[in-house]
Write an enzyme that holds these catalytic residues in place. Structure first.
Site, PDB file in Angstrom:
ATOM      1  CG  HIS A  35      -5.549   4.093   0.636  1.00 10.39           C
ATOM      2  ND1 HIS A  35      -6.312   5.002   1.332  1.00 10.39           N
ATOM      3  CD2 HIS A  35      -5.534   2.965   1.387  1.00 10.39           C
ATOM      4  CE1 HIS A  35      -6.747   4.460   2.460  1.00 10.39           C
ATOM      5  NE2 HIS A  35      -6.284   3.217   2.520  1.00 10.39           N
ATOM      6  CE  LYS A 147      -1.176   4.594  10.009  1.00 10.83           C
ATOM      7  NZ  LYS A 147      -2.438   3.946   9.721  1.00 10.83           N
ATOM      8  CG  ASP A 148      -1.539  -0.497   8.334  1.00  6.39           C
ATOM      9  OD1 ASP A 148      -2.202  -0.402   9.368  1.00  6.39           O
ATOM     10  OD2 ASP A 148      -1.689   0.266   7.363  1.00  6.39           O
TER      11      ASP A 148
HETATM   12  P1  AMP Z   1      -6.380   0.331   4.767  1.00  4.59           P
HETATM   13  O1  AMP Z   1      -7.349   0.877   3.774  1.00  4.59           O
HETATM   14  O2  AMP Z   1      -6.203   1.185   5.965  1.00  4.59           O
HETATM   15  O3  AMP Z   1      -6.589  -1.131   5.055  1.00  4.59           O
HETATM   16  O4  AMP Z   1      -4.961   0.394   4.034  1.00  4.59           O
HETATM   17  C1  AMP Z   1      -4.768  -0.193   2.781  1.00  4.59           C
HETATM   18  C2  AMP Z   1      -3.304  -0.128   2.449  1.00  4.59           C
HETATM   19  O5  AMP Z   1      -2.866   1.228   2.431  1.00  4.59           O
HETATM   20  C3  AMP Z   1      -2.419  -0.864   3.463  1.00  4.59           C
HETATM   21  O6  AMP Z   1      -1.365  -1.524   2.781  1.00  4.59           O
HETATM   22  C4  AMP Z   1      -1.904   0.265   4.314  1.00  4.59           C
HETATM   23  O7  AMP Z   1      -0.668  -0.020   4.926  1.00  4.59           O
HETATM   24  C5  AMP Z   1      -1.745   1.354   3.274  1.00  4.59           C
HETATM   25  N1  AMP Z   1      -1.707   2.672   3.904  1.00  4.59           N
HETATM   26  C6  AMP Z   1      -2.602   3.171   4.782  1.00  4.59           C
HETATM   27  N2  AMP Z   1      -2.199   4.398   5.194  1.00  4.59           N
HETATM   28  C7  AMP Z   1      -1.025   4.644   4.569  1.00  4.59           C
HETATM   29  C8  AMP Z   1      -0.105   5.724   4.579  1.00  4.59           C
HETATM   30  N3  AMP Z   1      -0.290   6.807   5.335  1.00  4.59           N
HETATM   31  N4  AMP Z   1       1.022   5.634   3.822  1.00  4.59           N
HETATM   32  C9  AMP Z   1       1.230   4.534   3.059  1.00  4.59           C
HETATM   33  N5  AMP Z   1       0.407   3.486   2.996  1.00  4.59           N
HETATM   34  C10 AMP Z   1      -0.706   3.540   3.740  1.00  4.59           C
END
Ligand code: AMP
Length: 282
Positions: A35, A147-148
């Site tokens: 993040h 990642k997503d």
């Molecule tokens: P989340 O909190 O899991 O919904 O993720 C929020 C954002 O952070 C999304 O755009 C994810 O793709 C990104 N994200 C989550 N994990 C990673 C990671 N390991 N590397 C880069 N971006 C990430």
């Protein structure tokens, strides 16, 4: 800390009126280096960064981990203070989905396979909340992690189809030293499972080498190799391993274009996803 949509809207408006470029980083909190890398990217490319923290109930299925999803707001706020103090938007569920809320954004083909097939309704929930965040923040750019990868494809398609005036920027996947993609869910892995989980990224990197160095182009052979690699580590079940066109997410038989290899696997109750882009597959 901004908590309501009118607060976010008037903050963003004042920033834009003073000529500032606004960047948005949507998250569900439990922040980690993945993040924070997106926050940094936004700070490099924008004058003002807004980080949203909202565990969005509509993107979780009935048997998924919404209740157990980690919520670490105090720590998240502390982390953000030491990372340039972006504005933070933390709405509650009633703010995002007031009584009677009855609209959903459904993106077509890119949302159907992989995560979309295994988690019905997931991307409807994602697209709807993300569009709400785009409209409330009036951001000039929004930052998402590779990642997503499918989520990124879904959001790009929504933005293109609905002419949403926002630039979508992809940040690279941030990994632990052994290659495991950082994820808010990793904290729930037992020490043994945490060790095993490294095989997911390792199998993807090995597949990438097979394509680039050994020039193996049959998707089936690549998928088989990845599955064998993961299953040999034990303790994991595979939801999918797929080789797809990185623009359309259509599955490929032959790797003859820009390709993404995506996988999802379960270790006990924890579900993890990862992917690699094979840029020079042609
Ligand atoms: P989340 O909190 O899991 O919904 O993720 C929020 C954002 O952070 C999304 O755009 C994810 O793709 C990104 N994200 C989550 N994990 C990673 C990671 N390991 N590397 C880069 N971006 C990430």
């Amino acid at each position: 800390m901004l908590q309501t949509i009118p607060q976010l809207r008037s903050f963003a408006q004042s920033q834009r009126q003073s000529g500032k470029r606004v960047g948005l980083v949507p998250t569900m909190g439990a922040l980690h280096e993945g993040h924070l890398s997106l926050v940094k990217l936004s700070q490099e490319q924008c004058d003002t960064t807004v980080v949203s923290i909202f565990v969005n109930p509509t993107q979780f299925g009935p048997n998924e981990d919404f209740a157990k999803y980690p919520r670490t707001l105090e720590n998240d706020l502390r982390l953000l203070e030491t990372h340039g103090s972006p504005a933070v938007f933390v709405p509650n569920a009633a703010e995002m989905y007031p009584n009677g809320f009855d609209t959903s954004i459904r993106v077509g083909n890119v949302a159907l396979p992989f995560e979309g097939a295994i988690r019905p309704g997931h991307f409807d929930g994602v697209a709807t909340v993300v569009l709400k965040l785009f409209l409330a923040s009036q951001a000039d750019a929004a930052f998402f992690g590779q990642k997503d990868f499918q989520q990124l494809c879904v959001i790009k398609k929504m933005v293109a189809d609905l002419n949403v005036p926002i630039e979508i920027v992809m940040g690279p996947t941030i990994r632990e030293p052994d290659g495991l993609a950082m994820s808010s869910r990793n904290r729930y892995l037992s020490p043994d499972d945490r060790c095993r989980a490294a095989v997911l990224s390792q199998s993807l990197f090995a597949a990438e080498r097979m394509i680039i160095r050994e020039n193996i182009r049959q998707a089936e052979a690549i998928k088989q190799k990845i599955s064998d690699h993961i299953l040999a580590a034990g303790g994991m079940t595979i939801d999918y391993v797929s080789v797809a066109d990185s623009l359309t997410l259509r599955e490929l038989e032959t790797i003859d274009r820009q390709t993404v290899i995506l996988l999802a696997a379960r270790i006990g109750a924890i579900r993890l996803i990862d992917n690699v882009l094979v840029e020079n597959a042609v």
